[in-house]
Write a protein that holds these residues in place. Structure first.
Motif, PDB file in Angstrom:
ATOM      1  N   LEU A 107       0.785  -1.143   0.145  1.00 51.59           N
ATOM      2  CA  LEU A 107      -0.109   0.107   0.001  1.00 51.59           C
ATOM      3  C   LEU A 107       0.767   1.279  -0.057  1.00 51.59           C
ATOM      4  O   LEU A 107       0.619   2.147  -0.713  1.00 51.59           O
ATOM      5  CB  LEU A 107      -1.046   0.041   1.185  1.00 51.59           C
ATOM      6  CG  LEU A 107      -2.250  -0.919   1.077  1.00 51.59           C
ATOM      7  CD1 LEU A 107      -2.660  -0.818   2.636  1.00 51.59           C
ATOM      8  CD2 LEU A 107      -3.044  -0.420  -0.060  1.00 51.59           C
ATOM      9  N   PHE A 108       1.962   1.373   0.694  1.00 54.17           N
ATOM     10  CA  PHE A 108       2.963   2.430   0.931  1.00 54.17           C
ATOM     11  C   PHE A 108       3.718   2.477  -0.350  1.00 54.17           C
ATOM     12  O   PHE A 108       4.223   3.675  -0.866  1.00 54.17           O
ATOM     13  CB  PHE A 108       3.673   2.427   2.124  1.00 54.17           C
ATOM     14  CG  PHE A 108       3.174   2.920   3.136  1.00 54.17           C
ATOM     15  CD1 PHE A 108       3.026   4.187   3.609  1.00 54.17           C
ATOM     16  CD2 PHE A 108       2.190   2.200   4.080  1.00 54.17           C
ATOM     17  CE1 PHE A 108       2.561   4.719   4.935  1.00 54.17           C
ATOM     18  CE2 PHE A 108       1.626   2.538   5.223  1.00 54.17           C
ATOM     19  CZ  PHE A 108       1.817   3.993   5.636  1.00 54.17           C
ATOM     20  N   VAL A 109       3.951   1.345  -1.149  1.00 56.12           N
ATOM     21  CA  VAL A 109       4.758   1.473  -2.450  1.00 56.12           C
ATOM     22  C   VAL A 109       3.832   2.145  -3.497  1.00 56.12           C
ATOM     23  O   VAL A 109       4.260   2.965  -4.077  1.00 56.12           O
ATOM     24  CB  VAL A 109       4.956   0.009  -2.904  1.00 56.12           C
ATOM     25  CG1 VAL A 109       5.285   0.283  -4.244  1.00 56.12           C
ATOM     26  CG2 VAL A 109       6.113  -0.377  -1.985  1.00 56.12           C
ATOM     27  N   LEU A 110       2.446   1.848  -3.382  1.00 54.31           N
ATOM     28  CA  LEU A 110       1.634   2.501  -4.077  1.00 54.31           C
ATOM     29  C   LEU A 110       1.643   3.997  -4.051  1.00 54.31           C
ATOM     30  O   LEU A 110       1.641   4.810  -5.047  1.00 54.31           O
ATOM     31  CB  LEU A 110      -0.012   2.009  -4.105  1.00 54.31           C
ATOM     32  CG  LEU A 110      -0.342   0.895  -5.206  1.00 54.31           C
ATOM     33  CD1 LEU A 110      -1.696   0.562  -4.962  1.00 54.31           C
ATOM     34  CD2 LEU A 110      -0.252   1.524  -6.400  1.00 54.31           C
ATOM     35  N   ALA A 155      -2.028  11.822  -8.050  1.00 53.01           N
ATOM     36  CA  ALA A 155      -3.678  11.686  -7.429  1.00 53.01           C
ATOM     37  C   ALA A 155      -4.270  10.322  -7.775  1.00 53.01           C
ATOM     38  O   ALA A 155      -4.992   9.708  -6.846  1.00 53.01           O
ATOM     39  CB  ALA A 155      -4.548  12.982  -7.655  1.00 53.01           C
ATOM     40  N   VAL A 156      -4.313  10.084  -8.972  1.00 53.39           N
ATOM     41  CA  VAL A 156      -5.066   8.705  -9.396  1.00 53.39           C
ATOM     42  C   VAL A 156      -4.071   7.461  -8.873  1.00 53.39           C
ATOM     43  O   VAL A 156      -4.807   6.523  -8.409  1.00 53.39           O
ATOM     44  CB  VAL A 156      -4.728   8.518 -11.138  1.00 53.39           C
ATOM     45  CG1 VAL A 156      -5.217   7.309 -11.459  1.00 53.39           C
ATOM     46  CG2 VAL A 156      -5.533   9.677 -11.683  1.00 53.39           C
ATOM     47  N   LEU A 157      -2.926   7.514  -8.878  1.00 54.87           N
ATOM     48  CA  LEU A 157      -1.881   6.519  -8.124  1.00 54.87           C
ATOM     49  C   LEU A 157      -2.173   6.482  -6.679  1.00 54.87           C
ATOM     50  O   LEU A 157      -2.359   5.160  -5.996  1.00 54.87           O
ATOM     51  CB  LEU A 157      -0.614   6.419  -8.504  1.00 54.87           C
ATOM     52  CG  LEU A 157      -0.084   6.453  -9.996  1.00 54.87           C
ATOM     53  CD1 LEU A 157       1.520   6.450  -9.813  1.00 54.87           C
ATOM     54  CD2 LEU A 157      -0.491   5.004 -10.748  1.00 54.87           C
ATOM     55  N   GLY A 158      -2.304   7.378  -6.135  1.00 56.77           N
ATOM     56  CA  GLY A 158      -2.761   7.412  -4.776  1.00 56.77           C
ATOM     57  C   GLY A 158      -4.164   6.869  -4.316  1.00 56.77           C
ATOM     58  O   GLY A 158      -4.367   6.389  -3.439  1.00 56.77           O
ATOM     59  N   SER A 159      -4.941   7.247  -5.411  1.00 54.75           N
ATOM     60  CA  SER A 159      -6.570   6.824  -5.056  1.00 54.75           C
ATOM     61  C   SER A 159      -6.536   5.122  -5.281  1.00 54.75           C
ATOM     62  O   SER A 159      -7.415   4.628  -4.485  1.00 54.75           O
ATOM     63  CB  SER A 159      -7.445   7.513  -6.088  1.00 54.75           C
ATOM     64  OG  SER A 159      -7.058   6.890  -7.362  1.00 54.75           O
ATOM     65  N   PHE A 160      -5.810   4.502  -6.139  1.00 58.40           N
ATOM     66  CA  PHE A 160      -5.782   2.959  -6.073  1.00 58.40           C
ATOM     67  C   PHE A 160      -5.541   2.520  -4.646  1.00 58.40           C
ATOM     68  O   PHE A 160      -5.956   1.668  -4.254  1.00 58.40           O
ATOM     69  CB  PHE A 160      -4.428   2.616  -6.889  1.00 58.40           C
ATOM     70  CG  PHE A 160      -4.931   2.740  -8.335  1.00 58.40           C
ATOM     71  CD1 PHE A 160      -6.103   3.308  -8.769  1.00 58.40           C
ATOM     72  CD2 PHE A 160      -3.873   2.827  -9.375  1.00 58.40           C
ATOM     73  CE1 PHE A 160      -6.362   3.193 -10.203  1.00 58.40           C
ATOM     74  CE2 PHE A 160      -4.136   3.056 -10.829  1.00 58.40           C
ATOM     75  CZ  PHE A 160      -5.474   3.253 -11.005  1.00 58.40           C
ATOM     76  N   SER A 161      -4.460   3.108  -3.909  1.00 54.22           N
ATOM     77  CA  SER A 161      -4.191   2.624  -2.610  1.00 54.22           C
ATOM     78  C   SER A 161      -5.222   3.135  -1.642  1.00 54.22           C
ATOM     79  O   SER A 161      -5.754   2.007  -0.696  1.00 54.22           O
ATOM     80  CB  SER A 161      -2.715   3.418  -2.391  1.00 54.22           C
ATOM     81  OG  SER A 161      -2.239   3.013  -0.767  1.00 54.22           O
ATOM     82  N   GLY A 162      -5.900   4.065  -1.725  1.00 57.96           N
ATOM     83  CA  GLY A 162      -6.890   4.552  -1.086  1.00 57.96           C
ATOM     84  C   GLY A 162      -8.188   3.401  -1.207  1.00 57.96           C
ATOM     85  O   GLY A 162      -8.890   2.966   0.007  1.00 57.96           O
ATOM     86  N   ALA A 163      -8.489   3.048  -2.179  1.00 54.25           N
ATOM     87  CA  ALA A 163      -9.392   2.080  -2.573  1.00 54.25           C
ATOM     88  C   ALA A 163      -9.398   0.793  -1.986  1.00 54.25           C
ATOM     89  O   ALA A 163      -9.897   0.291  -1.300  1.00 54.25           O
ATOM     90  CB  ALA A 163      -9.840   2.076  -4.036  1.00 54.25           C
ATOM     91  N   ILE A 164      -8.126   0.174  -2.120  1.00 51.79           N
ATOM     92  CA  ILE A 164      -7.666  -0.898  -1.534  1.00 51.79           C
ATOM     93  C   ILE A 164      -7.749  -0.871  -0.087  1.00 51.79           C
ATOM     94  O   ILE A 164      -8.040  -1.855   0.432  1.00 51.79           O
ATOM     95  CB  ILE A 164      -6.274  -1.542  -2.018  1.00 51.79           C
ATOM     96  CG1 ILE A 164      -6.409  -1.489  -3.644  1.00 51.79           C
ATOM     97  CG2 ILE A 164      -5.900  -2.923  -1.381  1.00 51.79           C
ATOM     98  CD1 ILE A 164      -5.025  -1.763  -4.186  1.00 51.79           C
ATOM     99  N   PHE A 165      -7.210   0.183   0.392  1.00 49.37           N
ATOM    100  CA  PHE A 165      -7.290   0.456   1.957  1.00 49.37           C
ATOM    101  C   PHE A 165      -8.749   0.381   2.633  1.00 49.37           C
ATOM    102  O   PHE A 165      -8.788  -0.541   3.727  1.00 49.37           O
ATOM    103  CB  PHE A 165      -6.592   1.785   2.439  1.00 49.37           C
ATOM    104  CG  PHE A 165      -6.822   2.252   3.702  1.00 49.37           C
ATOM    105  CD1 PHE A 165      -5.747   1.586   4.703  1.00 49.37           C
ATOM    106  CD2 PHE A 165      -7.680   3.023   4.001  1.00 49.37           C
ATOM    107  CE1 PHE A 165      -5.839   1.662   5.989  1.00 49.37           C
ATOM    108  CE2 PHE A 165      -7.598   3.194   5.724  1.00 49.37           C
ATOM    109  CZ  PHE A 165      -6.822   2.723   6.474  1.00 49.37           C
ATOM    110  N   SER A 166      -9.673   0.972   1.951  1.00 46.50           N
ATOM    111  CA  SER A 166     -10.869   0.870   2.368  1.00 46.50           C
ATOM    112  C   SER A 166     -11.660  -0.634   2.253  1.00 46.50           C
ATOM    113  O   SER A 166     -12.330  -0.869   3.385  1.00 46.50           O
ATOM    114  CB  SER A 166     -11.838   2.021   1.761  1.00 46.50           C
ATOM    115  OG  SER A 166     -12.124   1.399   0.512  1.00 46.50           O
ATOM    116  N   ALA A 167     -11.233  -1.384   1.174  1.00 44.81           N
ATOM    117  CA  ALA A 167     -11.800  -2.752   1.292  1.00 44.81           C
ATOM    118  C   ALA A 167     -10.942  -3.732   2.221  1.00 44.81           C
ATOM    119  O   ALA A 167     -11.440  -4.575   2.802  1.00 44.81           O
ATOM    120  CB  ALA A 167     -11.645  -3.138  -0.382  1.00 44.81           C
ATOM    121  N   LYS A 168      -9.704  -3.412   2.511  1.00 50.57           N
ATOM    122  CA  LYS A 168      -8.991  -4.235   3.129  1.00 50.57           C
ATOM    123  C   LYS A 168      -9.476  -4.011   4.952  1.00 50.57           C
ATOM    124  O   LYS A 168      -9.589  -4.998   5.699  1.00 50.57           O
ATOM    125  CB  LYS A 168      -7.336  -3.777   3.190  1.00 50.57           C
ATOM    126  CG  LYS A 168      -6.537  -4.543   4.178  1.00 50.57           C
ATOM    127  CD  LYS A 168      -5.005  -4.053   4.122  1.00 50.57           C
ATOM    128  CE  LYS A 168      -4.342  -4.742   4.969  1.00 50.57           C
ATOM    129  NZ  LYS A 168      -4.350  -4.109   6.258  1.00 50.57           N
TER     130      LYS A 168
END
Length: 619
Positions: A296-299, A484-497
Motif C-alpha cells: 500500500l505504501f509502495v503505491l 492523485a490517481v495512483l494514490g487513489s488506488f491505494s485508498g480504494a484498496i485500503f478501504s476494502a482491506k
C-alpha cells in the motif's frame, strides 16, 4: 643540478591525487576536532538515554545473554564517532594520509569521551533526582547503565566500553577493504537475522522447517550464541568468496545495450515477480499482512514520486488523494454510506474513484500550481488538512459520516470470483501487487516519454524549462493528476482491506512518512522508492501500521527525522538513486574535482616547462 631536481621533488605533493601520504604520527591528533565531536557524542548519549530508548528496547534480544537492542543503542554513538574522527575528504588533487595507528588512537580517545557521557549520567542519576522535568530520569535507567552492579562499576565500565568500541571504529579504517567488507557483512547478517526473527520464523513455519529456526533462535527471542557464530562465519565466508562478483555482474548487465539489455531486464523482472507470487503461498498471516502494508505504501510512494521525484513539486498534502480514494470507494460500495449508497461492484466503483480523485487533483492543483518552492509546499500542506477536516466536519457528516466515518465496507470482488478483504491478507497482497505492477509500468513509461522529460526539465530549472517552450503550468498540473490517481488506488484498496474509513486515518503524518520513504529510497527512481518502502515500512512500520520492530513504535518519528537529516547531509540522492538525480545533486562537487584536476595538470605542465627552460640555460 639543484635546479633540475627541485621541481621533481615538489611534484608528488601536488600531483598525488590517488597515492596516499605516509600515516600521521600516533599522537598528532586534531584535539579541537576530538573535543568538539566528543561534546556532541556526550550530548547524543544523554539524548538517547533520556528518550527512554535503551530501557524500552532492552527487551528485544540480539544475541542471547550478550547483547540487546537497548545496549546496542548505547554503543552506536562511540562506534560512529570512532569511525568518523579519522575521516579525510578525498578529492582530485588533494593529498591524504594513509590510515594507521593514528586513527585507532583517535577513535579510542573519542570513544572514551562518548562512554564518559554515560558514566557522567550514571553519577548524576545516583546523586540528583530531577524526575519532575525529565520523566525518564529513573533508577531503572541507572540500573541498566550499571549492569545491576552499582554506580562505580558503571563509571569504569562505560569508559572501557567506549574506548574499545571507538578503537574498533578507528580500526575499520586501517584494515584492508576486503576485510572491512567481510566484517560489515558479518555484523549486518547477525543484526538482520535478529531483527527479522518474526519474519524468518513465520516463513519457516510455512515451509515446515521449524527445527532449523529453533536451533538458530533462543526460546525467549534473539539468536543463540552458536547460531550467531555460525551465521557470522557463513556470511563472512560468502562475502570473501564472492567479493567483487556482484559488482562485476552488475557492471556486465549495465554494459549491455539494445536487445541484450532488454532481455536481461525482462529476466530480472520475471524472477522478481515469481518470487513475489510464490512467497506468500509459504508465508503465514504475519508476513502477508506485512507485505500488504508495504505494498500500500509502495503505491502511495510511486504516486508521490511522480509529483516530487520527477516534477520536483514538494507536495506535503498528498494524503488528501489517499483520503479521497478511500472515501469515494466506501461511498460507492458500502450499504452503510449515509446518503449515497449505490453498492457498486468494487471494480466498477474504481472507475468513479479514479475520476473523482482526478477532479480533486485538478481542483487542488489549479490554484496553487503557479507557486514555487516553500510557498507551494505550505499551500499543499493546507489543502491536505482541509480535505481531512471536510470529511470530519458536521457540514458533510450527512454524506461521509463525520467523526463516525463509514463502516461495514465490503471487500473487493474480483470479477465475482473472489472477495478480497482484511481477513485474508494473502489475497490483499496479491491485489496490491497487481496495482503496484500497473503503477510501476505507468511510471516507467511516463518517465521515458516526452512528458517525463518535461517533468525533469521543470524539476531541474523551471525558468529555463519555460524559456525552452515547455508549458510548465500544464506539465505540473498533469503530474498532480497522475500522482492523485495512483494514490487513489491505494485508498480504494485500503478501504476494502480495513472495512471502514475514519478521518483519523488520514493525518498529515501520512504525507510526511510517504515523503520520507521517497527521499530515503531515492527520488525519481522506481526501484529506490520500492526499496525505501520495504526498509522503512517493513521494519519500522507506518504511522499506525506495525513493522517487524514493534519496540520502535514510540520512536518512529524520531528515527524518521534522524534518517531524513542524515540522508540530506550524507546521501541526498537517496538509497538507490537515479543517475540523473545524482548528477544534479553532485554537479558542484564534480565541477570542483574537475577544477582541481585541471589545476594539478597545469601545475605539472608548468613544472615541466620550468625544468626544461632551466636545463637549456647556460651554467
Amino acid at each position: 643540478m639543484s635546479a633540475l631536481t627541485a621541481p621533481d621533488a615538489a611534484t608528488p605533493d601536488t600531483t598525488a591525487a590517488s597515492a596516499a601520504a605516509p600515516p600521521r604520527p600516533v599522537f598528532a591528533q586534531d584535539w579541537r576536532r576530538i573535543g568538539r565531536m566528543g561534546a556532541v557524542a556526550v550530548l547524543g548519549q544523554f539524548f538517547i538515554s533520556l528518550s527512554n530508548m535503551p530501557v524500552r528496547l532492552d527487551g528485544r534480544t540480539i544475541i542471547e545473554g550478550l547483547l540487546s537492542l537497548g545496549y546496542l543503542s548505547l554503543v552506536i554513538v562511540p562506534f560512529a564517532v570512532g569511525t568518523r574522527v579519522g575521516h579525510q575528504v578525498r578529492r582530485e588533487g588533494v593529498p591524504y594520509h594513509a590510515a594507521g595507528a593514528h586513527e585507532v588512537v583517535g577513535g579510542a580517545v573519542i570513544g572514551a569521551l562518548a562512554g564518559g557521557g554515560l558514566s557522567l549520567l550514571a553519577i548524576l542519576i545516583a546523586n540528583f533526582d530531577i524526575r519532575e522535568p525529565l520523566v525518564n530520569w529513573s533508577p531503572i535507567l541507572a540500573d541498566l547503565l550499571a549492569f545491576g552492579r552499582g554506580t562505580a562499576f558503571a563509571v569504569v565500565i562505560w569508559l572501557i566500553i567506549g574506548a574499545a568500541i571507538g578503537a574498533a571504529g578507528g580500526l575499520l579504517r586501517v584494515v584492508p577493504a576486503v576485510a572491512r567488507r567481510v566484517l560489515w557483512t558479518m555484523v549486518l547478517a547477525v543484526f538482520g537475522a535478529a531483527v527479522l526473527e518474526a519474519l524468518v520464523e513465520d516463513l519457516a513455519e510455512g515451509m515446515h522447517i521449524d527445527s532449523v529456526t529453533d536451533w538458530f533462535y533462543a526460546s525467549r527471542g534473539g539468536l543463540t550464541i552458536t547460531g550467531a557464530v555460525v551465521l557470522a562465519a557463513g556470511s563472512g565466508a560468502l562475502a570473501f568468496v564472492g567479493r567483487g562478483r556482484v559488482r562485476r555482474a552488475r557492471a556486465r548487465v549495465e554494459m549491455l545495450e539494445g536487445a541484450a539489455r532488454s532481455k536481461a531486464n525482462l529476466v530480472l523482472i520475471l524472477a522478481t515477480a515469481a518470487v513475489l507470487i510464490v512467497l506468500p503461498m509459504f508465508a503465514g498471516k504475519l508476513t502477508n499482512e506485512l507485505l500488504a502494508n508495504v505494498g500500500l505504501f509502495v503505491l502511495l510512494a510511486l504516486g508521490l514520486n511522480i509529483v516530487v521525484g520527477l516534477a520536483g513539486i514538494l507536495d506535503l498534502g498528498y494524503v488528501a488523494f489517499f483520503a479521497v480514494g478511500s472515501y469515494s470507494a466506501a461511498v460507492l460500495t458500502a450499504a452503510t454510506s449515509p446518503r449515497i449508497h449505490p453498492e457498486l461492484p468494487w471494480f466498477v466503483a474504481l472507475i468513479g474513484v479514479v475520476v473523482l480523485t482526478g477532479l480533486v487533483g485538478l481542483f487542488i492543483g489549479a490554484p496553487v500550481i503557479r507557486m514555487r518552492g516553500d510557498y507551494l509546499a505550505i499551500v499543499t500542506l493546507g489543502f491536505g488538512e482541509i480535505i481531512r477536516l471536510l470529511f470530519l466536519s458536521d457540514w458533510l457528516s450527512g454524506w461521509f459520516g463525520g467523526s463516525q466515518g463509514i463502516t461495514n465496507i465490503p471487500g473487493a470482488e474480483i470479477f465475482g470470483l473472489a472477495e478480497v478483504s482484511g481477513t485474508d491478507p494473502r489475497s490483499v497482497f496479491y491485489l496490491v501487487l497487481a496495482f503496484c505492477a500497473i503503477a510501476i509500468y505507468v511510471s516507467w513509461r511516463l518517465e521515458r516519454s516526452r512528458i517525463g522529460r518535461a517533468w525533469m526539465a521543470v524539476r531541474e530549472d523551471e525558468t529555463v524549462a519555460e524559456a525552452m517552450g515547455i508549458n510548465t503550468v500544464n506539465v505540473k498540473l498533469l503530474a498532480f493528476v497522475v500522482g492523485a490517481v495512483l494514490g487513489s488506488f491505494s485508498g480504494a484498496i485500503f478501504s476494502a482491506k480495513v472495512g471502514s474509513v475514519f478521518p483519523a486515518s488520514f493525518l498529515i503524518l501520512v504525507s510526511i512518512v510517504i515523503l520520507v520513504v521517497v527521499i530515503f529510497g531515492g527520488m525519481g527512481n522506481i526501484v529506490g522508492v520500492i526499496a525505501g518502502s520495504a526498509v522503512l515500512i517493513g521494519v519500522l512500520g507506518g504511522p499506525k501500521q506495525p513493522g517487524l520492530l514493534a519496540e520502535f513504535s514510540e520512536f518512529k518519528l524520531l528515527i524518521y527525522g534522524a534518517l531524513l537529516v542524515w540522508m540530506m547531509l550524507a546521501r541526498p540522492e537517496g538509497l538507490i538513486p537515479s543517475v540523473r538525480r545524482t548528477r544534479e545533486l553532485h554537479q558542484e562537487e564534480m565541477a570542483q574535482d574537475a577544477w582541481l584536476r585541471g589545476q594539478t595538470e597545469d601545475d605539472d605542465h608548468g613544472n615541466e616547462a620550468d625544468a626544461s627552460r632551466r636545463a637549456e640555460e647556460p651554467a
